[in-house]
Design a protein around this motif. Structure first.
Motif, PDB file in Angstrom:
ATOM      1  N   GLY A   1       0.804  -1.228   0.000  1.00 26.86           N
ATOM      2  CA  GLY A   1       0.000   0.000   0.000  1.00 26.86           C
ATOM      3  C   GLY A   1       0.823   1.257   0.000  1.00 26.86           C
ATOM      4  O   GLY A   1       0.256   2.351   0.065  1.00 26.86           O
ATOM      5  N   PHE A   2       2.157   1.139  -0.015  1.00 23.85           N
ATOM      6  CA  PHE A   2       3.026   2.303  -0.025  1.00 23.85           C
ATOM      7  C   PHE A   2       4.037   2.177  -1.159  1.00 23.85           C
ATOM      8  O   PHE A   2       4.391   1.066  -1.580  1.00 23.85           O
ATOM      9  N   VAL A   3       4.516   3.306  -1.607  1.00 24.17           N
ATOM     10  CA  VAL A   3       5.526   3.385  -2.668  1.00 24.17           C
ATOM     11  C   VAL A   3       6.674   4.225  -2.133  1.00 24.17           C
ATOM     12  O   VAL A   3       6.453   5.244  -1.467  1.00 24.17           O
ATOM     13  N   PHE A   4       7.914   3.740  -2.377  1.00 19.58           N
ATOM     14  CA  PHE A   4       9.099   4.460  -1.910  1.00 19.58           C
ATOM     15  C   PHE A   4       9.179   5.818  -2.575  1.00 19.58           C
ATOM     16  O   PHE A   4       9.078   5.936  -3.817  1.00 19.58           O
ATOM     17  N   ASP A   5       9.371   6.853  -1.764  1.00 11.35           N
ATOM     18  CA  ASP A   5       9.405   8.207  -2.274  1.00 11.35           C
ATOM     19  C   ASP A   5      10.851   8.710  -2.368  1.00 11.35           C
ATOM     20  O   ASP A   5      11.358   8.927  -3.472  1.00 11.35           O
ATOM     21  N   ASN A   6      11.508   8.868  -1.226  1.00 12.99           N
ATOM     22  CA  ASN A   6      12.890   9.362  -1.217  1.00 12.99           C
ATOM     23  C   ASN A   6      13.523   9.058   0.141  1.00 12.99           C
ATOM     24  O   ASN A   6      12.875   8.523   1.058  1.00 12.99           O
ATOM     25  N   CYS A   7      14.787   9.414   0.250  1.00 10.12           N
ATOM     26  CA  CYS A   7      15.577   9.205   1.485  1.00 10.12           C
ATOM     27  C   CYS A   7      16.280  10.520   1.805  1.00 10.12           C
ATOM     28  O   CYS A   7      16.923  11.114   0.922  1.00 10.12           O
ATOM     29  N   ASP A   8      16.173  10.976   3.055  1.00 13.94           N
ATOM     30  CA  ASP A   8      16.771  12.258   3.412  1.00 13.94           C
ATOM     31  C   ASP A   8      18.226  12.077   3.827  1.00 13.94           C
ATOM     32  O   ASP A   8      18.788  10.977   3.769  1.00 13.94           O
ATOM     33  N   ASP A   9      18.825  13.198   4.253  1.00 10.36           N
ATOM     34  CA  ASP A   9      20.246  13.171   4.606  1.00 10.36           C
ATOM     35  C   ASP A   9      20.514  12.391   5.882  1.00 10.36           C
ATOM     36  O   ASP A   9      21.636  11.918   6.104  1.00 10.36           O
ATOM     37  N   ARG A  10      19.546  12.286   6.743  1.00 15.98           N
ATOM     38  CA  ARG A  10      19.746  11.589   8.004  1.00 15.98           C
ATOM     39  C   ARG A  10      19.524  10.081   7.899  1.00 15.98           C
ATOM     40  O   ARG A  10      19.659   9.374   8.884  1.00 15.98           O
ATOM     41  N   GLY A  11      19.160   9.544   6.778  1.00 16.23           N
ATOM     42  CA  GLY A  11      19.011   8.117   6.552  1.00 16.23           C
ATOM     43  C   GLY A  11      17.595   7.611   6.645  1.00 16.23           C
ATOM     44  O   GLY A  11      17.388   6.402   6.546  1.00 16.23           O
ATOM     45  N   HIS A  12      16.582   8.470   6.844  1.00 15.39           N
ATOM     46  CA  HIS A  12      15.182   8.030   6.928  1.00 15.39           C
ATOM     47  C   HIS A  12      14.645   7.769   5.525  1.00 15.39           C
ATOM     48  O   HIS A  12      14.828   8.586   4.614  1.00 15.39           O
ATOM     49  N   ARG A  13      13.947   6.644   5.410  1.00 15.37           N
ATOM     50  CA  ARG A  13      13.319   6.276   4.134  1.00 15.37           C
ATOM     51  C   ARG A  13      11.828   6.595   4.234  1.00 15.37           C
ATOM     52  O   ARG A  13      11.128   6.068   5.104  1.00 15.37           O
ATOM     53  N   PHE A  14      11.338   7.410   3.325  1.00  9.01           N
ATOM     54  CA  PHE A  14       9.947   7.857   3.338  1.00  9.01           C
ATOM     55  C   PHE A  14       9.187   7.150   2.230  1.00  9.01           C
ATOM     56  O   PHE A  14       9.690   6.962   1.114  1.00  9.01           O
ATOM     57  N   PHE A  15       7.943   6.703   2.608  1.00  4.09           N
ATOM     58  CA  PHE A  15       7.025   6.059   1.661  1.00  4.09           C
ATOM     59  C   PHE A  15       5.729   6.866   1.636  1.00  4.09           C
ATOM     60  O   PHE A  15       5.313   7.434   2.652  1.00  4.09           O
ATOM     61  N   ARG A  16       5.089   6.848   0.479  1.00  2.66           N
ATOM     62  CA  ARG A  16       3.793   7.518   0.349  1.00  2.66           C
ATOM     63  C   ARG A  16       2.750   6.487  -0.053  1.00  2.66           C
ATOM     64  O   ARG A  16       3.062   5.443  -0.632  1.00  2.66           O
ATOM     65  N   LYS A  17       1.474   6.787   0.295  1.00  5.03           N
ATOM     66  CA  LYS A  17       0.396   5.856   0.033  1.00  5.03           C
ATOM     67  C   LYS A  17       0.095   5.794  -1.463  1.00  5.03           C
ATOM     68  O   LYS A  17       0.299   6.745  -2.205  1.00  5.03           O
ATOM     69  N   LEU A  18      -0.421   4.574  -1.839  1.00  2.47           N
ATOM     70  CA  LEU A  18      -0.754   4.391  -3.253  1.00  2.47           C
ATOM     71  C   LEU A  18      -2.060   5.091  -3.579  1.00  2.47           C
ATOM     72  O   LEU A  18      -3.031   5.029  -2.814  1.00  2.47           O
ATOM     73  N   MET A  19      -2.079   5.742  -4.731  1.00  2.00           N
ATOM     74  CA  MET A  19      -3.294   6.364  -5.226  1.00  2.00           C
ATOM     75  C   MET A  19      -3.929   5.432  -6.239  1.00  2.00           C
ATOM     76  O   MET A  19      -3.425   4.338  -6.523  1.00  2.00           O
ATOM     77  N   SER A  20      -5.051   5.860  -6.838  1.00  2.00           N
ATOM     78  CA  SER A  20      -5.767   5.020  -7.824  1.00  2.00           C
ATOM     79  C   SER A  20      -4.915   4.801  -9.056  1.00  2.00           C
ATOM     80  O   SER A  20      -4.868   3.705  -9.614  1.00  2.00           O
ATOM     81  N   ALA A  21      -4.175   5.842  -9.474  1.00  2.00           N
ATOM     82  CA  ALA A  21      -3.338   5.680 -10.679  1.00  2.00           C
ATOM     83  C   ALA A  21      -2.164   4.768 -10.408  1.00  2.00           C
ATOM     84  O   ALA A  21      -1.750   3.981 -11.250  1.00  2.00           O
ATOM     85  N   ASP A  22      -1.619   4.867  -9.174  1.00  2.00           N
ATOM     86  CA  ASP A  22      -0.468   4.008  -8.840  1.00  2.00           C
ATOM     87  C   ASP A  22      -0.872   2.564  -8.690  1.00  2.00           C
ATOM     88  O   ASP A  22      -0.100   1.653  -8.951  1.00  2.00           O
ATOM     89  N   ARG A  23      -2.148   2.285  -8.296  1.00  2.00           N
ATOM     90  CA  ARG A  23      -2.588   0.912  -8.161  1.00  2.00           C
ATOM     91  C   ARG A  23      -2.674   0.203  -9.500  1.00  2.00           C
ATOM     92  O   ARG A  23      -2.411  -0.994  -9.603  1.00  2.00           O
ATOM     93  N   ILE A  24      -3.054   0.938 -10.510  1.00  2.00           N
ATOM     94  CA  ILE A  24      -3.115   0.327 -11.837  1.00  2.00           C
ATOM     95  C   ILE A  24      -1.707   0.047 -12.337  1.00  2.00           C
ATOM     96  O   ILE A  24      -1.437  -0.960 -12.989  1.00  2.00           O
ATOM     97  N   GLU A  25      -0.734   0.945 -12.023  1.00  2.00           N
ATOM     98  CA  GLU A  25       0.636   0.743 -12.511  1.00  2.00           C
ATOM     99  C   GLU A  25       1.340  -0.353 -11.745  1.00  2.00           C
ATOM    100  O   GLU A  25       2.171  -1.073 -12.285  1.00  2.00           O
ATOM    101  N   ASN A  26       1.063  -0.499 -10.440  1.00  2.00           N
ATOM    102  CA  ASN A  26       1.756  -1.510  -9.594  1.00  2.00           C
ATOM    103  C   ASN A  26       0.776  -2.596  -9.166  1.00  2.00           C
ATOM    104  O   ASN A  26       0.160  -2.506  -8.093  1.00  2.00           O
ATOM    105  N   PRO A  27       0.492  -3.571  -9.993  1.00  2.00           N
ATOM    106  CA  PRO A  27      -0.411  -4.654  -9.594  1.00  2.00           C
ATOM    107  C   PRO A  27       0.193  -5.547  -8.512  1.00  2.00           C
ATOM    108  O   PRO A  27      -0.494  -6.183  -7.748  1.00  2.00           O
ATOM    109  N   LYS A  28       1.506  -5.596  -8.445  1.00  2.00           N
ATOM    110  CA  LYS A  28       2.182  -6.442  -7.427  1.00  2.00           C
ATOM    111  C   LYS A  28       1.898  -5.898  -6.032  1.00  2.00           C
ATOM    112  O   LYS A  28       1.600  -6.643  -5.107  1.00  2.00           O
ATOM    113  N   ALA A  29       1.971  -4.593  -5.862  1.00  2.00           N
ATOM    114  CA  ALA A  29       1.668  -3.990  -4.569  1.00  2.00           C
ATOM    115  C   ALA A  29       0.203  -4.163  -4.205  1.00  2.00           C
ATOM    116  O   ALA A  29      -0.161  -4.340  -3.037  1.00  2.00           O
TER     117      ALA A  29
END
Length: 463
Positions: free
Chosen positions: A430-458
């Motif tokens: 239900g999340f897609v990797f967005d980016n990683c900041d300078d301190r090492g945190h990995r941020f994910f964002r929720k899947l939208m309707s368009a992203d669900r069609i593109e990522n059937p595996k998720a």
């Protein structure tokens, strides 16, 4: 659009983002970029830190000038020291003339012509193997063995013959000694004899006078109690027999592998590397040397020596020992074993002195002794009653009612569905990797309707 870090999505508390070291971050005005305190703390103006009253560990120097004078400097008087004059060395002047190097050895020694030393060692001969070796030494070749006859002894006969005449040489001790009879000495030792008194012996004591004899009764003997066996049967039931229930079971099987004999019908290969590579060489037997047969000489051997030829035999009497024979002297009379001790000692008849006892003052009673005590007189024997045992019987209490094994945990427990932590996945569902900041945190964002069609595996992982 909300973004979540991997640390915020973790529900089990075991997943977190890998923090990078601080040296790779961009250094700004902040002192520590990895703490929440620096982000949320507001800075106040006009605030002055209080001065500390703790004394500082600093060495305080003395302000007065230091006087460097010492007793050695004050008492020391400097003197003017001059350098010691050096001794001038005299220059070496070579003496005129030549040195006479001649010695007495050079003057007296005559030089002789010496030829080189020639070794007298014979040249080494090479022994050939085909020629037979001559092993007869010169000793065996020149030696001739002769018959040796036994020589007669030239020693004179020195056997001892005892003299026939009687030996009459007396000694000075025998001539001067005059035998005298034994004189017994008189003994001054006093006789060890007790002095007997004429007065009669008084054997009366206070015990004999005062003793009153009383009659003694027979000793009271307690009759033995007869053993009475119990009429009840013996209870040999134990707690082990009562509680033990034999359950049918099988014997444990052994896990040890069977020791099978390894038997093979193939013939044993006894060939070795030594047998395969061994080459047999022809060997000749050693030659046995035969010894020469001995032949006795025919000529007569002269066994005379210089001692036999030059010896002159003289008529000398044999040496006679002057030591007398130690003949055992036996006397026909009886042995006199009397001594002065036996003659002077007279054994006396000594009687053993009787025991001195004190006369009894108390007379023994002639009557029977009353051994009745107050305990025996007042004692009343009662029948013994066995004590009742209040110990509970060691038996199990059995009941037909079912066991109430309900607990508060069983009644109040509510089964819940075990959910898997979303941070355990490489990419949370239900999340897609967005980016990683300078301190090492990995941020994910929720899947939208368009992203669900593109990522059937998720989408499949979310289902």
């Amino acid at each position: 659009m909300t973004r979540l870090c991997l640390c915020e999505m973790c529900s089990c508390g075991r997943h977190h983002c890998p923090h990078q070291p601080t040296a790779l971050y961009a250094k700004g005005s902040q002192n520590n970029v990895l703490t929440e305190y620096t982000e949320k703390y507001p800075a106040y103006k006009g605030h002055i830190h209080p001065k500390t009253l703790k004394p500082q560990h600093v060495y305080k120097t003395h302000q007065d000038p230091m006087d460097g004078t010492t007793t050695f400097r004050a008492d020391y008087i400097p003197y003017k020291v001059t350098r010691r004059p050096e001794r001038l060395q005299v220059e070496y002047k070579q003496k005129p003339g030549e040195i006479d190097l001649g010695t007495t050895y050079k003057q007296d020694f005559n030089l002789y012509e010496v030829q080189p030393f020639v070794p007298s060692r014979p040249k080494e001969r090479v022994h050939t193997m085909n020629v037979k070796l001559d092993t007869v030494p010169t000793y065996k070749d020149d030696f001739r063995q002769w018959e040796i006859s036994r020589r007669e002894l030239s020693k004179p006969d020195m056997t001892y013959h005892p003299p026939v005449a009687k030996f009459g040489n007396s000694t000075t001790f025998q001539d001067d000694f005059v035998t005298k009879g034994l004189v017994p000495r008189e003994s001054y030792k006093p006789l060890n004899v007790g002095k007997l008194s004429d007065a009669p012996f008084e054997n009366m004591t206070s015990n004999k006078l005062s003793y009153v004899q009383h009659p003694i009764d027979a000793r009271y003997m307690k009759p033995p109690e007869e053993y009475k066996p119990s009429g009840h049967p013996f209870q040999d039931l134990t707690t082990h027999r009562q509680d033990f229930q034999g359950l049918p079971g099988q014997l444990p099987k052994s896990c040890k592998p069977e020791q099978l004999k390894v038997v093979s019908n193939i013939p044993f290969q006894s060939n070795t590397e030594f047998r395969d590579r061994f080459q047999q060489w022809p060997v000749s037997l050693p030659q046995v040397h035969k010894s020469m047969e001995y032949t006795s000489p025919t000529a007569h051997m002269e066994l005379t020596t210089t001692s036999h030829t030059d010896y002159i035999k003289h008529q000398v009497q044999p040496f006679v020992a002057a030591k007398p024979f130690s003949l055992s002297t036996k006397s026909s009379g009886s042995f006199q074993g009397n001594t002065t001790m036996r003659d002077d000692f007279q054994p006396w008849v000594v009687q053993r002195q009787g025991m001195i006892r004190k006369q009894e003052e108390i007379r023994r009673s002639s009557g029977k002794m009353e051994d009745m005590t107050t305990f025996k007189a007042h004692f009343i024997q009662h029948e013994l009653q066995p004590t009742l045992s209040f110990k509970p019987h060691n038996t199990r209490m059995r009941t037909d009612a079912p066991l109430e094994n309900e607990t508060m945990y069983r009644t109040e427990f509510t089964a819940k569905r075990i959910s898997q932590c979303p941070a355990s996945f490489e990419s949370p569902p239900g999340f897609v990797f967005d980016n990683c900041d300078d301190r090492g945190h990995r941020f994910f964002r929720k899947l939208m309707s368009a992203d669900r069609i593109e990522n059937p595996k998720a989408l499949a992982l979310m289902a």
